[in-house]
Design a protein around this motif. Structure first.
Motif, PDB file in Angstrom:
ATOM      1  N   GLU A   1       6.008   0.871   7.780  1.00  0.00           N
ATOM      2  CA  GLU A   1       5.123   1.214   8.905  1.00  0.00           C
ATOM      3  C   GLU A   1       3.691   0.784   8.635  1.00  0.00           C
ATOM      4  O   GLU A   1       2.973   0.359   9.548  1.00  0.00           O
ATOM      5  CB  GLU A   1       5.198   2.722   9.179  1.00  0.00           C
ATOM      6  CG  GLU A   1       4.554   3.155  10.478  1.00  0.00           C
ATOM      7  CD  GLU A   1       5.226   2.579  11.702  1.00  0.00           C
ATOM      8  OE1 GLU A   1       4.617   2.661  12.793  1.00  0.00           O
ATOM      9  OE2 GLU A   1       6.364   2.062  11.593  1.00  0.00           O
ATOM     10  N   VAL A   2       3.252   0.877   7.372  1.00  0.00           N
ATOM     11  CA  VAL A   2       1.908   0.396   7.016  1.00  0.00           C
ATOM     12  C   VAL A   2       1.813  -1.099   7.276  1.00  0.00           C
ATOM     13  O   VAL A   2       0.826  -1.603   7.824  1.00  0.00           O
ATOM     14  CB  VAL A   2       1.578   0.722   5.545  1.00  0.00           C
ATOM     15  CG1 VAL A   2       0.272   0.034   5.117  1.00  0.00           C
ATOM     16  CG2 VAL A   2       1.479   2.230   5.335  1.00  0.00           C
TER      17      VAL A   2
ATOM     18  N   ARG B   1     -12.006  -3.790   6.301  1.00  0.00           N
ATOM     19  CA  ARG B   1     -11.466  -2.487   6.720  1.00  0.00           C
ATOM     20  C   ARG B   1      -9.936  -2.500   6.769  1.00  0.00           C
ATOM     21  O   ARG B   1      -9.339  -1.463   7.046  1.00  0.00           O
ATOM     22  CB  ARG B   1     -11.996  -2.112   8.099  1.00  0.00           C
ATOM     23  CG  ARG B   1     -13.487  -1.862   8.097  1.00  0.00           C
ATOM     24  CD  ARG B   1     -13.959  -1.486   9.476  1.00  0.00           C
ATOM     25  NE  ARG B   1     -14.822  -0.326   9.445  1.00  0.00           N
ATOM     26  CZ  ARG B   1     -15.271   0.268  10.532  1.00  0.00           C
ATOM     27  NH1 ARG B   1     -14.876  -0.173  11.720  1.00  0.00           N
ATOM     28  NH2 ARG B   1     -16.093   1.298  10.432  1.00  0.00           N
ATOM     29  N   GLY B   2      -9.360  -3.647   6.539  1.00  0.00           N
ATOM     30  CA  GLY B   2      -7.903  -3.757   6.629  1.00  0.00           C
ATOM     31  C   GLY B   2      -7.246  -3.918   5.275  1.00  0.00           C
ATOM     32  O   GLY B   2      -7.880  -3.812   4.221  1.00  0.00           O
ATOM     33  N   LEU B   3      -5.944  -4.202   5.319  1.00  0.00           N
ATOM     34  CA  LEU B   3      -5.133  -4.370   4.121  1.00  0.00           C
ATOM     35  C   LEU B   3      -4.433  -5.726   4.156  1.00  0.00           C
ATOM     36  O   LEU B   3      -4.076  -6.231   5.211  1.00  0.00           O
ATOM     37  CB  LEU B   3      -4.062  -3.274   4.030  1.00  0.00           C
ATOM     38  CG  LEU B   3      -4.531  -1.826   3.885  1.00  0.00           C
ATOM     39  CD1 LEU B   3      -3.345  -0.875   4.002  1.00  0.00           C
ATOM     40  CD2 LEU B   3      -5.228  -1.609   2.541  1.00  0.00           C
ATOM     41  N   ARG B   4      -4.232  -6.272   2.975  1.00  0.00           N
ATOM     42  CA  ARG B   4      -3.463  -7.502   2.872  1.00  0.00           C
ATOM     43  C   ARG B   4      -2.387  -7.290   1.806  1.00  0.00           C
ATOM     44  O   ARG B   4      -2.650  -6.687   0.760  1.00  0.00           O
ATOM     45  CB  ARG B   4      -4.373  -8.676   2.496  1.00  0.00           C
ATOM     46  CG  ARG B   4      -3.597 -10.007   2.347  1.00  0.00           C
ATOM     47  CD  ARG B   4      -4.555 -11.165   2.182  1.00  0.00           C
ATOM     48  NE  ARG B   4      -5.401 -11.021   0.999  1.00  0.00           N
ATOM     49  CZ  ARG B   4      -5.031 -11.337  -0.238  1.00  0.00           C
ATOM     50  NH1 ARG B   4      -3.794 -11.770  -0.467  1.00  0.00           N
ATOM     51  NH2 ARG B   4      -5.869 -11.193  -1.248  1.00  0.00           N
ATOM     52  N   LEU B   5      -1.213  -7.781   2.089  1.00  0.00           N
ATOM     53  CA  LEU B   5      -0.115  -7.649   1.126  1.00  0.00           C
ATOM     54  C   LEU B   5      -0.335  -8.571  -0.067  1.00  0.00           C
ATOM     55  O   LEU B   5      -0.778  -9.706   0.086  1.00  0.00           O
ATOM     56  CB  LEU B   5       1.222  -8.023   1.782  1.00  0.00           C
ATOM     57  CG  LEU B   5       1.814  -7.018   2.775  1.00  0.00           C
ATOM     58  CD1 LEU B   5       2.975  -7.646   3.527  1.00  0.00           C
ATOM     59  CD2 LEU B   5       2.279  -5.759   2.054  1.00  0.00           C
TER      60      LEU B   5
ATOM     61  N   ALA C   1      -3.536   3.897  10.694  1.00  0.00           N
ATOM     62  CA  ALA C   1      -2.655   3.619  11.837  1.00  0.00           C
ATOM     63  C   ALA C   1      -1.235   4.087  11.547  1.00  0.00           C
ATOM     64  O   ALA C   1      -0.550   4.643  12.413  1.00  0.00           O
ATOM     65  CB  ALA C   1      -2.672   2.132  12.162  1.00  0.00           C
ATOM     66  N   ALA C   2      -0.773   3.869  10.303  1.00  0.00           N
ATOM     67  CA  ALA C   2       0.561   4.331   9.929  1.00  0.00           C
ATOM     68  C   ALA C   2       0.644   5.852   9.968  1.00  0.00           C
ATOM     69  O   ALA C   2       1.650   6.423  10.387  1.00  0.00           O
ATOM     70  CB  ALA C   2       0.916   3.810   8.537  1.00  0.00           C
ATOM     71  N   ALA C   3      -0.463   6.529   9.547  1.00  0.00           N
ATOM     72  CA  ALA C   3      -0.495   7.991   9.572  1.00  0.00           C
ATOM     73  C   ALA C   3      -0.370   8.503  11.005  1.00  0.00           C
ATOM     74  O   ALA C   3       0.383   9.455  11.268  1.00  0.00           O
ATOM     75  CB  ALA C   3      -1.781   8.498   8.931  1.00  0.00           C
TER      76      ALA C   3
END
Length: 308
Positions: free
Chosen positions: A12-13, A54-58, A21-23
């Motif tokens: 979901e993340v 502010r975001g995430l990257r795999l 957003a996942a929360a």
């Protein structure tokens, strides 16, 4: 290796692009999502995300896990459904080993009932005479064995109930009456019953080893040793030999339920003589739902057998 709850959260993340957003999507707090992802990274021994603004990257490891996450979760779901189905008796596999006349009588009716009411239960069939069939259960080569014993015999050929391995539980099914097969033209064929002493001077056709041990025992009890002219395990051959007047035979009436030569009659012994037919299973297998279901169905099928 994987905690399915954490893996679903990871999925979901990835889909939403952030912990917050996942929360919101999952109804968790953001710290709870963060804790789950940190725990997953500890399990795997590598980082799955890096922050970019502010975001995430795999990470590369995260990309790899992402490619496999759906497959892993789908496989886990299928496994849970299959286990639940086994518990509900919707499906299962049971290995059944039986002697020939049981395979021709008790087993088909049992399989038909299972196919109607529990089509997901698969039964694998094999054929073996006792005591070999009982040994196969002990060795784990089959789950249920159908076998027969003769009361009163205690030979070294496995003919005694006392020789059933102690690891096995016996589930009685039926007592099968023994009959003497005579050609229609035999002088005693019109009698309701016959005695072994009436037939002491006859030529006999003997069957399988266990049945032969019992036959010799019963004749000895009546004070004579029979003249055995032929020996065969083939039930049809026994009846064909009898029909041609080449001998007579002592045979379980269960055989006559599915196989009867038009020129042969079966007459019960007086006093009556029977063999005991039962199912044998390891005690712990009684708790396996599919095995228990097959045993219950075998009992009902045996209860409906007439003339045994």
């Amino acid at each position: 290796m994987f905690d399915s709850r954490r893996l679903r959260t990871f999925q979901e993340v990835v889909r939403t692009g952030s912990y917050s957003a996942a929360a919101r999507s999952l109804g968790y707090t953001q710290p709870a999502i963060t804790q789950q992802m940190k725990a997953l990274e500890r399990e795997l021994g590598t980082a799955l995300f890096v922050r970019v603004g502010r975001g995430l990257r795999l990470t590369e490891a995260g990309e790899t896990l992402s490619r496999h996450a759906t497959t892993i979760l789908d496989t886990m779901t299928v496994a849970r459904q299959q286990m639940a189905a086994r518990t509900r008796l919707d499906t299962g596999r049971v290995r059944l080993c039986a002697f020939p006349s049981a395979n021709a009588t008790l087993v088909p009716g049992t399989l038909a009932a299972l196919a109607r009411h529990h089509p997901g239960v698969a039964v694998e069939l094999s054929e073996e005479e006792p005591p070999e069939s009982l040994t196969r259960v002990v060795r784990g080569e089959c789950d249920i064995a159908l076998a027969f014993t003769y009361p009163g015999t205690s030979g070294g050929d496995g003919a005694s109930a006392a020789e059933v391995p102690e690891e096995l539980v016996e589930i009685p099914l039926l007592d099968d009456q023994l009959v003497v097969l005579l050609p229609n033209v035999h002088p005693l064929s019109r009698r309701r019953t016959v005695t072994l002493t009436d037939l002491a001077d006859e030529r006999w056709i003997a069957g399988c080893l266990r049945c032969r041990v019992n036959f010799l025992h019963e004749c000895a009890e009546q004070g004579f040793a029979p003249h055995i002219a032929f020996t065969t395990d083939d039930n049809l051959m026994v009846q064909s030999l009898v029909a041609e007047g080449l001998g007579i035979a002592l045979m379980p009436s269960l055989v006559l339920n599915f196989l009867r030569h038009q020129d042969v009659v079966g007459r019960p012994l007086a006093p009556p003589s029977r063999r005991h037919i039962a199912a044998y299973v390891l005690r712990e297998h009684l708790r396996v739902p599919a095995t228990s279901l097959v045993l219950d169905t075998l009992r009902r099928t045996a209860d409906n057998k007439v003339g045994c």
